[in-house]
Design a protein around this motif. Structure first.
Motif, PDB file in Angstrom:
ATOM      1  N   GLU A 128       0.830  -1.205   0.000  1.00  0.00           N
ATOM      2  CA  GLU A 128       0.000   0.000   0.000  1.00  0.00           C
ATOM      3  C   GLU A 128       0.866   1.257   0.000  1.00  0.00           C
ATOM      4  O   GLU A 128       1.895   1.321   0.645  1.00  0.00           O
ATOM      5  N   THR A 137      -6.612  10.409  -1.901  1.00  0.00           N
ATOM      6  CA  THR A 137      -7.940   9.810  -1.797  1.00  0.00           C
ATOM      7  C   THR A 137      -8.994  10.890  -2.002  1.00  0.00           C
ATOM      8  O   THR A 137     -10.022  10.907  -1.358  1.00  0.00           O
ATOM      9  N   ARG A 153      -7.042   3.100  -5.622  1.00  0.00           N
ATOM     10  CA  ARG A 153      -7.684   3.551  -4.385  1.00  0.00           C
ATOM     11  C   ARG A 153      -8.078   5.021  -4.562  1.00  0.00           C
ATOM     12  O   ARG A 153      -7.234   5.900  -4.623  1.00  0.00           O
TER      13      ARG A 153
END
Ligand SMILES: Cc1cc2nc3c(=O)[nH]c(=O)nc-3n(C[C@H](O)[C@H](O)[C@H](O)COP(=O)(O)O)c2cc1C
Length: 203
Positions: free
Chosen positions: A10, A15, A199
């Motif tokens: 990750e 975001t 993401r």
């Protein structure tokens, strides 16, 4: 031997809300309907509906050989033709996805040539390329025919270090095991990773 750099986990990526995200996919395979594109499209299926997608096939947008005039002329002309298409797509995106099959342990020549052009775009008067690239997210999708993904470290390093140099975020590289077109559909681990690879925040 030292530990291979691990860029596969990750990463701290933006975001921001889906509606403000624009993904540009740069398809660098030297054939159509290849594994890298299949895997990239699988991952893209899971982008929220509000995310804009632009797909560019580098094979269909050929660039002339890059010429280094950094220390002679000093500046580069405003891009035209295919270069302009790629320049506008690059600056217009919030997220750049390098869909790059592994060629000789690195990115295909078309992707490398596109990156070489960034050195010119940094010197196009008024483009403010460096400032406008900062903060975007750079992602990679890669098909390779070897099971040892560490063989792709040079490719991953090229993308990760480029992102770092340009003050971009790095989203990591989604890898799929494949040789002939369609093989990647048998790599169930890659397909599972594709589902959550991009993401992006909620709309
Ligand atoms: C010029 C060339 C170089 C390649 N070099 C490598 C390599 O270094 N390592 C590897 O695992 N596969 C290598 N391959 C195999 C491709 O990565 C593999 O077939 C991949 O699935 C191609 O992706 P695509 O279907 O999206 O075109 C190479 C293929 C070509 C055409």
């Amino acid at each position: 031997m030292g530990e291979a750099a691990d860029f596969s986990e990750e990463h701290d990526v933006s975001t921001g809300p889906a509606a403000s995200r624009r993904f540009a996919f740069l398809l660098a395979s030297a054939r159509r309907d290849g594994n890298t594109e299949i895997l990239a499209r699988k991952a893209a299926e899971h982008l929220p509906a509000g995310v804009a997608q632009e797909w560019l096939r580098l094979m269909d947008l050929p660039l002339a050989p890059f010429v280094d005039i950094r220390h002679s002329v000093g500046v580069y002309p405003q891009p035209t033709g295919n270069e302009r298409v790629l320049f506008d797509a690059t600056l217009g995106a919030t997220d750049l996805v390098f869909a790059v099959p592994l060629y000789w342990y690195s990115v295909p020549a078309s992707a490398k040539l596109y990156l070489d052009y960034w050195s010119g775009w940094l010197r196009v008067p008024g483009a403010e390329f460096r400032e406008r690239m900062a903060g975007k997210t750079l992602w990679g999708v890669c098909a390779l025919s070897e099971e040892d993904v560490r063989r792709a470290d040079p490719l991953v390093g090229t993308l990760a270090i480029t992102a770092d140099y340009m003050k971009m975020k790095f989203g990591g590289v989604l890898m799929g095991y494949a040789s002939k077109p369609g093989d990647v559909l048998s790599d169930s681990a890659a397909l599972a990773k594709a589902r959550g690879f991009f993401r992006v925040g909620p709309a």
